[in-house]
Design a protein around this motif. Structure first.
Motif, mmCIF file in Angstrom:
data_model
loop_
_atom_site.group_PDB
_atom_site.id
_atom_site.type_symbol
_atom_site.label_atom_id
_atom_site.label_comp_id
_atom_site.label_asym_id
_atom_site.label_seq_id
_atom_site.Cartn_x
_atom_site.Cartn_y
_atom_site.Cartn_z
ATOM 1 N N ARG A 46 0.830 -1.210 0.000
ATOM 2 C CA ARG A 46 0.000 0.000 0.000
ATOM 3 C C ARG A 46 0.864 1.259 0.000
ATOM 4 O O ARG A 46 0.586 2.223 -0.726
ATOM 5 C CB ARG A 46 -0.925 -0.019 1.219
ATOM 6 C CG ARG A 46 -1.674 1.278 1.489
ATOM 7 C CD ARG A 46 -2.637 1.613 0.391
ATOM 8 N NE ARG A 46 -3.831 0.799 0.437
ATOM 9 C CZ ARG A 46 -4.892 0.993 -0.349
ATOM 10 N NH1 ARG A 46 -4.868 1.957 -1.258
ATOM 11 N NH2 ARG A 46 -5.933 0.207 -0.278
ATOM 12 N N ALA A 47 1.945 1.261 0.802
ATOM 13 C CA ALA A 47 2.841 2.422 0.847
ATOM 14 C C ALA A 47 3.539 2.618 -0.498
ATOM 15 O O ALA A 47 3.684 3.741 -0.984
ATOM 16 C CB ALA A 47 3.862 2.252 1.961
ATOM 17 N N ALA A 72 -3.653 -8.290 0.459
ATOM 18 C CA ALA A 72 -4.632 -8.193 1.536
ATOM 19 C C ALA A 72 -5.245 -9.556 1.858
ATOM 20 O O ALA A 72 -5.358 -9.948 3.026
ATOM 21 C CB ALA A 72 -5.721 -7.191 1.159
ATOM 22 N N LEU A 73 -5.628 -10.290 0.833
ATOM 23 C CA LEU A 73 -6.283 -11.579 1.060
ATOM 24 C C LEU A 73 -5.290 -12.658 1.462
ATOM 25 O O LEU A 73 -5.675 -13.647 2.087
ATOM 26 C CB LEU A 73 -7.046 -11.998 -0.191
ATOM 27 C CG LEU A 73 -8.285 -11.142 -0.497
ATOM 28 C CD1 LEU A 73 -8.903 -11.531 -1.823
ATOM 29 C CD2 LEU A 73 -9.310 -11.260 0.622
ATOM 30 N N LYS A 74 -4.027 -12.483 1.101
ATOM 31 C CA LYS A 74 -3.015 -13.446 1.522
ATOM 32 C C LYS A 74 -2.913 -13.501 3.037
ATOM 33 O O LYS A 74 -2.657 -14.547 3.632
ATOM 34 C CB LYS A 74 -1.661 -13.068 0.916
ATOM 35 C CG LYS A 74 -0.532 -14.011 1.290
ATOM 36 C CD LYS A 74 0.784 -13.597 0.644
ATOM 37 C CE LYS A 74 1.902 -14.549 1.028
ATOM 38 N NZ LYS A 74 3.200 -14.144 0.418
ATOM 39 N N ASP A 80 -9.554 -4.648 4.327
ATOM 40 C CA ASP A 80 -8.707 -3.992 3.330
ATOM 41 C C ASP A 80 -9.097 -4.411 1.920
ATOM 42 O O ASP A 80 -9.083 -3.596 0.989
ATOM 43 C CB ASP A 80 -7.237 -4.335 3.577
ATOM 44 C CG ASP A 80 -6.560 -3.317 4.469
ATOM 45 O OD1 ASP A 80 -7.280 -2.461 5.021
ATOM 46 O OD2 ASP A 80 -5.332 -3.384 4.642
ATOM 47 N N ALA A 81 -9.440 -5.681 1.769
ATOM 48 C CA ALA A 81 -9.837 -6.179 0.446
ATOM 49 C C ALA A 81 -11.087 -5.457 -0.049
ATOM 50 O O ALA A 81 -11.167 -5.062 -1.220
ATOM 51 C CB ALA A 81 -10.070 -7.680 0.506
ATOM 52 N N LEU A 82 -12.066 -5.278 0.832
ATOM 53 C CA LEU A 82 -13.286 -4.563 0.438
ATOM 54 C C LEU A 82 -12.998 -3.105 0.109
ATOM 55 O O LEU A 82 -13.575 -2.537 -0.822
ATOM 56 C CB LEU A 82 -14.320 -4.656 1.564
ATOM 57 C CG LEU A 82 -14.905 -6.049 1.831
ATOM 58 C CD1 LEU A 82 -15.907 -5.994 2.967
ATOM 59 C CD2 LEU A 82 -15.565 -6.614 0.574
ATOM 60 N N ILE A 102 -8.242 -13.923 -7.658
ATOM 61 C CA ILE A 102 -7.678 -13.573 -6.345
ATOM 62 C C ILE A 102 -8.778 -13.522 -5.298
ATOM 63 O O ILE A 102 -8.641 -14.051 -4.186
ATOM 64 C CB ILE A 102 -6.936 -12.231 -6.417
ATOM 65 C CG1 ILE A 102 -5.700 -12.349 -7.307
ATOM 66 C CG2 ILE A 102 -6.532 -11.755 -5.028
ATOM 67 C CD1 ILE A 102 -5.042 -11.016 -7.626
ATOM 68 N N PHE A 103 -9.882 -12.880 -5.645
ATOM 69 C CA PHE A 103 -10.977 -12.706 -4.680
ATOM 70 C C PHE A 103 -11.628 -14.046 -4.347
ATOM 71 O O PHE A 103 -11.947 -14.324 -3.184
ATOM 72 C CB PHE A 103 -12.001 -11.737 -5.246
ATOM 73 C CG PHE A 103 -12.635 -10.860 -4.194
ATOM 74 C CD1 PHE A 103 -12.196 -10.868 -2.883
ATOM 75 C CD2 PHE A 103 -13.675 -10.006 -4.511
ATOM 76 C CE1 PHE A 103 -12.770 -10.061 -1.915
ATOM 77 C CE2 PHE A 103 -14.258 -9.196 -3.559
ATOM 78 C CZ PHE A 103 -13.808 -9.227 -2.263
#
Length: 296
Positions: A46-47, A72-74, A80-82, A102-103
Motif C-alpha cells: 500500500r505504501a 490483503a487476502l493473503k 482492506d480487500a473490500l 484472487i478474490f
C-alpha cells in the motif's frame, strides 16, 4: 522499470547503519572497516502504491490494484480487500480474470462461500473469461468448505471447457490437482458432523409426528437416506481415484501426498459413520455391514 523498483523496495530487508564518512578525515581509525547492517521492515504494498501514485504522478491500473488485493487476502485482511474493491470501482476500473481469481481464492480460505457465489454470478454477467486458474481456485474453495455438488459441477464444466476448441488459446488442461481438489472436498465433507437433510426438510415443513410408530418409521427413512447419500458420495470418490490410478496421463504423477489424501478421505468417512451411531441401534449395525460388504 517501475515494477523492478517496487520489488527492490518491497524486498529490501537491510539498511546501512554506520558512519557516513563525512568527518573531514578525523578519527579514521574509528571508522568501521565493514558495513554495519541492521534489519528494517520493507514498505508495505500500500505504501509503495501511494509513492507511485503521488510521487511519480502515475494513474492506478487494474494490475496495481490486483497486487494490493492479493496481498490483503493473503493475510486474510477482509476489510482492506473490500476497501480496495471500492477504490477500483471509484477509479472506474474493470475487473479482469485475475481480480476474480484472487478474490475467489481469498473468500474460499475465509469460508465466505456466499461471496464466492456472488462473484461467480458477477463474473458471468460481465462475460469475464474463466481460465485454468479460475477453475482451480473454485475447486480449491469448494474443497476447503466441503461443497461437493459445486465441486463436481465445476470439474465437469472444466473438463468440457478443455475439450472445446474455442478455448485453445487459453491453454486449459486437466491434471491430477483438479481431481485431488474434488477428493479433498469429499474428505472435508465427511469431516463435518453427520447432518440429515431429510430432518432439516421436515423441520422446515413443520411436519408433526403424532405417534411413536410414525416417529420410528420417519427415523428409519431418514437413516436410510443418510446411508444412501454417504454410499453414493464414496462411490464418486473411488471413481475419481480409480481414474487417477489407471489413466496413463495421471498415474505417473501420483505421489505420497495423493495416497495420504485418499486415506484421509476414507478415515473421515468411517469417523462420520461412527458419529452417526448415537443410539447403538440394530438398523445402524445392519447398514454398516452392508456398506462394508459393498466396499469389498
Amino acid at each position: 522499470m517501475m515494477w523492478a523498483s517496487i520489488e527492490c523496495i518491497r524486498h529490501s530487508q537491510f539498511d546501512i547503519d554506520g558512519d557516513d564518512g563525512d568527518d573531514g578525515g578525523d578519527n579514521l581509525e574509528q571508522q568501521p572497516t565493514q558495513l554495519q547492517l541492521r534489519r528494517r521492515p520493507p514498505l508495505s504494498p500500500r505504501a509503495i502504491f501511494e509513492i507511485c501514485k503521488y510521487e511519480f504522478n502515475l494513474l492506478p491500473t487494474i494490475d496495481m490494484y490486483n497486487e494490493l488485493l492479493y496481498f490483503a487476502l493473503k493475510f486474510f485482511n477482509y476489510e482492506d480487500a473490500l476497501q480496495i474493491i471500492d477504490e477500483m470501482i471509484a477509479w472506474d476500473l474493470t475487473f479482469d480474470t485475475r481480480t476474480y481469481n484472487i478474490f475467489i481464492s481469498g473468500m474460499g480460505k475465509l469460508h465466505r462461500m456466499d461471496v464466492v457465489h456472488e462473484l461467480l454470478a458477477d463474473m458471468q454477467q460481465s462475460q469475464c473469461v474463466m481460465n485454468g486458474a479460475s477453475y482451480l481456485n473454485l475447486l480449491d474453495a469448494f474443497a476447503q468448505n466441503g461443497e461437493v455438488a459445486c465441486a463436481e459441477q465445476y470439474l465437469a464444466q472444466f473438463a468440457e471447457a478443455c475439450k472445446d476448441a474455442r478455448n485453445a488459446h487459453l491453454g486449459l488442461y486437466l491434471d491430477k490437482n483438479c481431481y485431488g481438489h474434488v477428493i479433498n472436498c469429499y474428505a472435508n465433507y465427511f469431516a463435518q458432523p453427520p447432518m440429515n437433510a431429510d430432518a432439516d426438510a421436515a423441520s422446515a415443513a413443520a411436519v408433526v409426528v403424532d405417534s411413536e410408530e410414525e416417529e420410528e418409521e420417519w427415523n428409519e427413512t431418514a437413516m436410510d437416506a443418510y446411508f444412501d447419500g454417504m454410499t453414493e458420495k464414496l462411490t464418486r470418490v473411488f471413481e475419481h481415484w480409480n481414474l487417477l490410478r489407471t489413466d496413463k496421463k495421471y498415474k505417473s504423477t501420483l505421489g505420497v501426498a495423493d495416497y495420504i489424501l485418499m486415506l484421509k478421505c476414507l478415515r473421515n468417512y468411517m469417523v462420520n459413520l461412527n458419529l452417526f451411531d448415537m443410539e447403538q441401534n440394530e438398523p445402524f449395525h445392519a447398514k454398516m455391514q452392508e456398506i462394508k460388504h459393498y466396499q469389498k
